[in-house]
Structures are given as C-alpha cells and as structure tokens.
Design an enzyme around this catalytic site. Sequence first.
Site, PDB file in Angstrom:
ATOM      1  CG  ASP A 166     -88.262 -31.125 -68.554  1.00 44.74           C
ATOM      2  OD1 ASP A 166     -88.722 -30.467 -69.505  1.00 44.74           O
ATOM      3  OD2 ASP A 166     -87.241 -31.835 -68.656  1.00 44.74           O
ATOM      4  CG  ASN A 191     -87.940 -22.039 -71.567  1.00 50.29           C
ATOM      5  OD1 ASN A 191     -88.578 -22.094 -70.522  1.00 50.29           O
ATOM      6  ND2 ASN A 191     -87.147 -23.042 -71.947  1.00 50.29           N
TER       7      ASN A 191
END
Length: 241
Positions: A19, A67
């Site tokens: 991330d 996503n």
Amino acid sequence: MVKPIRDCAGPRHVAIIMDGNGRWAQRRGRPRLFGHQAGARRVREIVEACPDAGVSYLTIFAFSTENWKRTQSEVAGLMSLFRRYIVQEARALRERNVRVRFIGDRDRLDKKLSTMMDELEALTAHCTGVNLTIALNYGGRDEVARATRRLAEDVAAGRLDPADIGEETLPRYLDTCLLPDPDLVIRTSGEARISNFLLWQSAYAEYEFVDTLWPDFTAAEFARLTERFGGRERRYGAVPA
C-alpha cells in the site's frame, strides 16, 4: 547464481499488502501511476531478499476485487503495468529460480493478460527457489465464495459427502490450495487493516503494520521484520507448558 532457501527461525511464508503507491507519487507531484511503476520495481528487490531472510513463499497483493472502483484511467494503467511487468521480468524470474503463481478471479481480466499469466506460470513451473504468488483481481471473500461454489458442486455431483466436510476441506478449494498459510502479513503505508486479503489463510498469521510507503520499503526493512518475527511466541490458542 541462485541462492538456496535456508532454514531459520523466521517466517516461511510472508504475505504483503503493498500500500501507498498513490500517496508516494502525489507527494512528489506526479500521477498515481508513477507510484505504481515505482512499486513494481520494488517487488524485484523484495523477491531477491527472500532467500537471505529464509522466506520460501512470498505472496503480494497487486490488485483487489475492490480496485475496479478506481478511475478508468488508473485501472487501465494498472492492467498495462501488469502486462509490462510480465514481459520485462519473465526471464529474470526464471533465471533467479523463482516460481510464479497467480491467485484471484481471472474471468474479469482481459484475455491477453490472462494468457500472459498462464505463460509465466508455465515458464517458471520447474523453478525450485522462492515461490512468488501474485494476487490479481483477488478478494478474500470472493475467493471463499468461489471455493464454496466448487465444494457445493462436488456435493451435488456426489463426489463429496457433506458429513465429511470439516475445517480441512475448504482449503482444498481455495486459490491457495498449493501454498502453506502465511506466517507473517506485512502492510505498508501506515494503514492498519487487512483489506479482504487472505482471510481464511491468515487466521493465525502474525501482522506488521509499518508506516513506510511501498515504493520506499527496502530489503533492509523486510529483513528487520522477518528477524523480529523469530522472537514471537506462536501458541495457536494453547498455553505454554
């Protein structure tokens, strides 16, 4: 020269939620895709660091089922980046004796990318060093739902007796059926959540949440976290004698 995996007190299987790529790029006044490109380059360094850390299995979270909610341009850029990564890294992965597997639902991916994934898996199938698993269009809940569907189909077809279903049954239907459960899960960027990643498999994993953004995550930090893992007492619900 390919380094052998060595036995050590560290984790055998490390999973990473990579991330912070977008924030890394924005802090530099660049588009988010610039951060994803930097993050892809970081993967090579961490894969190469695995043998010295005694890590045999590395699983990285590249693209989640959630996503797809990102902008169309970012998603398209990521898909292009995945194709480019396979082209650029395929030979090096094979030469470094890295076996590559992909987990996740491939049905939504474009056929060209899916074919390239198949080809990279076949190209490295004989490799006996680090096992690199790339989670692409992966979500833990989606994985369990797909596994349950396949299990139900076997019950309906008479191949599986419901009375024989136990805790050890479902893992045989998961995308990770050929992998050991992760010992250590690392999340970069300062966020402290698991984001639907390896939900079943990580029931007894140790977690490390670090502030470092993924493009800045170094082999030295990776080594420090794996070494620290060796000092933990893992009881799996039991009490020390």
